[in-house]
Write a protein that holds these residues in place. Structure first.
Motif, PDB file in Angstrom:
ATOM      1  N   GLY A  94       0.789  -1.231   0.000  1.00 47.85           N
ATOM      2  CA  GLY A  94       0.000   0.000   0.000  1.00 47.85           C
ATOM      3  C   GLY A  94       0.815   1.270   0.000  1.00 47.85           C
ATOM      4  O   GLY A  94       0.317   2.323   0.381  1.00 47.85           O
ATOM      5  N   GLY A  95       2.082   1.229  -0.429  1.00 45.39           N
ATOM      6  CA  GLY A  95       2.917   2.429  -0.415  1.00 45.39           C
ATOM      7  C   GLY A  95       3.258   2.918  -1.804  1.00 45.39           C
ATOM      8  O   GLY A  95       4.367   3.423  -2.021  1.00 45.39           O
ATOM      9  N   TYR A  96       2.341   2.787  -2.727  1.00 46.20           N
ATOM     10  CA  TYR A  96       2.629   3.134  -4.127  1.00 46.20           C
ATOM     11  C   TYR A  96       2.950   4.621  -4.287  1.00 46.20           C
ATOM     12  O   TYR A  96       3.903   4.995  -4.980  1.00 46.20           O
ATOM     13  N   ALA A  97       2.147   5.483  -3.681  1.00 45.52           N
ATOM     14  CA  ALA A  97       2.363   6.931  -3.818  1.00 45.52           C
ATOM     15  C   ALA A  97       3.741   7.326  -3.291  1.00 45.52           C
ATOM     16  O   ALA A  97       4.450   8.133  -3.904  1.00 45.52           O
ATOM     17  N   GLU A  98       4.137   6.740  -2.161  1.00 48.91           N
ATOM     18  CA  GLU A  98       5.460   7.042  -1.607  1.00 48.91           C
ATOM     19  C   GLU A  98       6.566   6.520  -2.518  1.00 48.91           C
ATOM     20  O   GLU A  98       7.592   7.173  -2.707  1.00 48.91           O
ATOM     21  N   PHE A  99       6.342   5.352  -3.111  1.00 45.98           N
ATOM     22  CA  PHE A  99       7.324   4.774  -4.029  1.00 45.98           C
ATOM     23  C   PHE A  99       7.524   5.667  -5.249  1.00 45.98           C
ATOM     24  O   PHE A  99       8.650   5.933  -5.670  1.00 45.98           O
ATOM     25  N   VAL A 100       6.418   6.138  -5.826  1.00 43.46           N
ATOM     26  CA  VAL A 100       6.492   7.010  -7.006  1.00 43.46           C
ATOM     27  C   VAL A 100       7.171   8.326  -6.656  1.00 43.46           C
ATOM     28  O   VAL A 100       7.982   8.843  -7.430  1.00 43.46           O
ATOM     29  N   ALA A 101       6.863   8.897  -5.497  1.00 39.50           N
ATOM     30  CA  ALA A 101       7.476  10.161  -5.101  1.00 39.50           C
ATOM     31  C   ALA A 101       8.987  10.017  -4.943  1.00 39.50           C
ATOM     32  O   ALA A 101       9.741  10.953  -5.233  1.00 39.50           O
ATOM     33  N   ARG A 102       9.424   8.851  -4.510  1.00 36.27           N
ATOM     34  CA  ARG A 102      10.851   8.648  -4.268  1.00 36.27           C
ATOM     35  C   ARG A 102      11.603   8.194  -5.517  1.00 36.27           C
ATOM     36  O   ARG A 102      12.735   8.602  -5.753  1.00 36.27           O
ATOM     37  N   ASN A 103      10.966   7.361  -6.342  1.00 37.59           N
ATOM     38  CA  ASN A 103      11.656   6.742  -7.475  1.00 37.59           C
ATOM     39  C   ASN A 103      11.111   7.128  -8.839  1.00 37.59           C
ATOM     40  O   ASN A 103      11.753   6.867  -9.849  1.00 37.59           O
ATOM     41  N   GLY A 104       9.933   7.721  -8.886  1.00 41.92           N
ATOM     42  CA  GLY A 104       9.303   8.038 -10.157  1.00 41.92           C
ATOM     43  C   GLY A 104       8.291   6.981 -10.560  1.00 41.92           C
ATOM     44  O   GLY A 104       8.221   5.898  -9.964  1.00 41.92           O
ATOM     45  N   ALA A 105       7.493   7.308 -11.568  1.00 40.49           N
ATOM     46  CA  ALA A 105       6.503   6.361 -12.071  1.00 40.49           C
ATOM     47  C   ALA A 105       7.211   5.164 -12.705  1.00 40.49           C
ATOM     48  O   ALA A 105       8.337   5.288 -13.190  1.00 40.49           O
ATOM     49  N   PRO A 106       6.569   3.986 -12.710  1.00 42.72           N
ATOM     50  CA  PRO A 106       7.207   2.804 -13.297  1.00 42.72           C
ATOM     51  C   PRO A 106       7.698   3.026 -14.721  1.00 42.72           C
ATOM     52  O   PRO A 106       8.781   2.586 -15.090  1.00 42.72           O
ATOM     53  N   ARG A 107       6.921   3.714 -15.545  1.00 42.03           N
ATOM     54  CA  ARG A 107       7.345   3.923 -16.921  1.00 42.03           C
ATOM     55  C   ARG A 107       8.591   4.807 -16.990  1.00 42.03           C
ATOM     56  O   ARG A 107       9.453   4.642 -17.854  1.00 42.03           O
ATOM     57  N   ASP A 108       8.714   5.782 -16.056  1.00 41.26           N
ATOM     58  CA  ASP A 108       9.914   6.617 -16.019  1.00 41.26           C
ATOM     59  C   ASP A 108      11.128   5.824 -15.542  1.00 41.26           C
ATOM     60  O   ASP A 108      12.249   6.061 -16.006  1.00 41.26           O
ATOM     61  N   ILE A 109      10.914   4.910 -14.632  1.00 41.76           N
ATOM     62  CA  ILE A 109      12.017   4.064 -14.165  1.00 41.76           C
ATOM     63  C   ILE A 109      12.587   3.253 -15.324  1.00 41.76           C
ATOM     64  O   ILE A 109      13.797   3.174 -15.523  1.00 41.76           O
ATOM     65  N   VAL A 110      11.692   2.653 -16.112  1.00 41.95           N
ATOM     66  CA  VAL A 110      12.133   1.854 -17.261  1.00 41.95           C
ATOM     67  C   VAL A 110      12.821   2.743 -18.294  1.00 41.95           C
ATOM     68  O   VAL A 110      13.878   2.397 -18.836  1.00 41.95           O
ATOM     69  N   ALA A 111      12.236   3.913 -18.576  1.00 44.65           N
ATOM     70  CA  ALA A 111      12.818   4.815 -19.576  1.00 44.65           C
ATOM     71  C   ALA A 111      14.199   5.294 -19.147  1.00 44.65           C
ATOM     72  O   ALA A 111      15.110   5.410 -19.975  1.00 44.65           O
TER      73      ALA A 111
END
Length: 332
Positions: A94-111
């Motif tokens: 349940g920590g998706y929002a925190e994950f995105v704030a710290r690492n970026g959206a999944p598609r940005d991570i891959v890019a």
């Protein structure tokens, strides 16, 4: 012996493939996708003999080996693998929002893993802004990727800044972002309800008046005066030699202008043809030095008539002089 059902699909369907590319077919189990093919080896569609059942797994492994050998596929596969595992774990906790704030959206991570991170940001036309101001307003962060960056959204954010009149945002792949700004420059001072602001030529408020270096700018007062700066500038030009003696332009009821002179005299201009009234004022100054008299206002609103209001001291002195003259006249 009855042939298996797979034998019905022995005819190879023609799927032209460019050299060095992968056909974007479905890679799901059981679905057909064209393998990596060199253009010199491409052949017209023909019936091909299906390899023996024992050789089929070996052929599939050969296709996968050639696919894995393509540039960037290994990195992408690793990024997708780790990204998928991380995403599943984060979503589960349940920590998706925190994950995105710290690492970026999944598609940005891959890019970013594929080399489309934002490594260089070039900014031109800063004017009164700093690089930090521009980056903060743009919303560009290290967790973003250039591939999925929305240039139009960034442009809209930047043009919302009072100091920015226009902006251009250009993405140069793989990792460079260019921001070109056209700034608004301080043009005039505007006072309304006792608040003094610095405005641009189009009337947009840039900032509150905090710097004495802007004291020499044209000064306007009143509701809506900041949107009629071009009109006020024409009045200053029509004032000719008296321009240097104009301290401010006051917009009265949104209809006409009065000029506040440096010695405190108010010059009331008509709504229609104020330039002609200023020509009359110049003539009166040349002939009678009217602005140097002890007056507090000069009314030029009525065509062909000039009304001057004396100060209280001047009015009292004038009344006393008139009274003495009348008294002497009675004795003679």
């Amino acid at each position: 012996m009855r042939e298996p059902v797979e034998a019905l699909f022995d005819v190879a369907h023609p799927h032209p493939v460019q050299a060095g590319s992968i056909h974007a077919g479905s890679l799901q189990p059981g679905a057909y996708s064209a393998p990596y093919v060199n253009s010199t080896a491409s052949q017209p569609a023909e019936r091909r003999v299906r390899p023996p059942a024992a050789a089929a797994p070996r052929a599939e492994r050969g296709r996968l080996s050639r696919l894995a050998a393509l540039p960037g596929i290994g990195t992408a596969a690793l990024a997708l693998l780790f990204g998928g595992v991380g995403f599943a774990g984060v979503a589960h906790n349940g920590g998706y929002a925190e994950f995105v704030a710290r690492n970026g959206a999944p598609r940005d991570i891959v890019a970013r893993a594929l080399g489309f991170s934002i490594e260089v940001v070039t900014i031109s036309g800063l004017g009164e802004l700093s690089e930090g101001d521009v980056l903060a307003a743009s919303g560009v962060k290290p967790t973003h990727s250039l591939l999925f960056l929305d240039a139009e959204t960034i442009r809209e954010r930047l043009t919302a800044l009072p100091l920015v009149e226009s902006a251009r945002v250009l993405k140069l792949y793989p990792d460079r972002l260019i921001i070109a700004l056209e700034g608004r420059r301080p043009f005039a001072l505007w006072q309304r309800d006792g608040k003094l602001s610095v405005v641009a030529a189009d009337g947009v408020v840039i900032d509150e008046m905090r710097d004495e270096r802007f004291l020499g700018l044209p000064f306007v007062v009143g509701e809506g005066a900041e949107k009629r700066l071009d009109e006020y500038m024409r009045l200053l030009e029509a004032a000719g030699d008296l321009k240097s003696r104009v301290r401010a332009g006051i917009l009265v009821s949104g209809r006409r202008w009065s000029l506040d002179m440096t010695n405190g005299v108010e010059v009331k201009l008509p709504e229609q043809d104020p330039e002609a009234a200023l020509a009359v004022l110049q003539r009166l100054q040349r002939e009678a030095r009217i602005l140097d008299k002890d007056v507090i206002s000069i009314d030029l609103r009525a065509p062909g008539r000039v009304a001057a209001r004396l100060s209280e001291e001047a009015a009292a002195a004038r009344a006393a002089a008139s009274s003495r003259g009348s008294h002497k006249g009675g004795q003679t």
